[in-house]
Scaffold this active site. Structure first.
Site, PDB file in Angstrom:
ATOM      1  N   HIS A  35       0.837  -1.208   0.000  1.00  0.00           N
ATOM      2  CA  HIS A  35       0.000   0.000   0.000  1.00  0.00           C
ATOM      3  C   HIS A  35       0.872   1.259   0.000  1.00  0.00           C
ATOM      4  CE1 HIS A  35      -3.515  -2.457   0.822  1.00  0.00           C
ATOM      5  NE2 HIS A  35      -4.271  -1.370   0.804  1.00  0.00           N
ATOM      6  N   LYS A 100      -9.468  -8.406   8.381  1.00  0.00           N
ATOM      7  CA  LYS A 100     -10.038  -8.751   9.682  1.00  0.00           C
ATOM      8  C   LYS A 100      -9.718  -7.627  10.652  1.00  0.00           C
ATOM      9  CE  LYS A 100      -6.120 -11.401  11.428  1.00  0.00           C
ATOM     10  NZ  LYS A 100      -5.620 -12.702  11.864  1.00  0.00           N
TER      11      LYS A 100
END
Length: 183
Positions: A35, A100
């Site tokens: 990212h 998650k």
């Protein structure tokens, strides 16, 4: 319900927190190192390693494939590590994220503003999730090893809508249902 990719704003707006769905099509893996590099490269070149618009990114770093498998175990990574990058990616067209754990208020605000959805995949079930991946290709940042960006062709990949495009959040609503009346 099965969702196909590209995953549009219209599709995103139809989903509600708590919906159990499957995803079919192409999604991409990316963790925090990828990212960071994607946004750095975007600011230099104006491009991403893949077309991010109406795309779903899975926060995962898969294990190596065993013989006869497309991929090894591929469970979700804790999502808050991508929170610093997610609002910018949502603004630039990212539509869905799979991981998650809880997300920051900044990410939820960006999801509401840009019609994003946060899906949860079951941690500890990476070997089972791998059964829904038909094809894998490393497309960027191979030097990152397990964190390289991978293009995954998935079929009926099971997830649950944790936070919908209206900001409804299972991590906030569900614990309330199980609190003791007389604590």
């Amino acid at each position: 319900m099965n969702v196909s990719v590209p995953f549009t704003a219209e599709q995103a707006k139809q989903l509600k927190a708590g919906d159990t769905i499957t995803i079919s099509g192409v999604i991409y893996t990316a963790r925090d190192a990828a990212h960071k590099r994607m946004l750095e490269d975007y600011h230099k070149t104006g491009k991403f390693p893949f077309d991010i618009e109406n795309q779903i990114v899975y926060y995962a770093g898969p294990a190596p494939a065993k013989p006869g498998q497309a991929i090894g175990s591929v469970g979700p990574t804790t999502s808050y590590r991508m929170d610093a990058y997610s609002p910018a990616l949502l603004q630039l067209g990212l539509r869905g994220m799979i991981g998650k754990g809880a997300r920051s208020q900044e990410v939820i605000k960006a999801m509401k503003q840009y019609s994003g959805v946060y899906f949860g995949a079951t941690g500890g079930a990476g070997a089972l999730l791998a059964n829904h991946i038909e094809k894998v290709e490393i497309i960027a940042y191979e030097d990152l090893g397990a964190e390289a960006i991978r293009k995954l062709t998935v079929k009926e990949f099971p997830v649950i809508v944790i936070i919908d495009s209206n900001g409804n959040n299972l991590y906030e609503t569900e614990p309330q249902k199980y609190k003791r009346v007389n604590q």
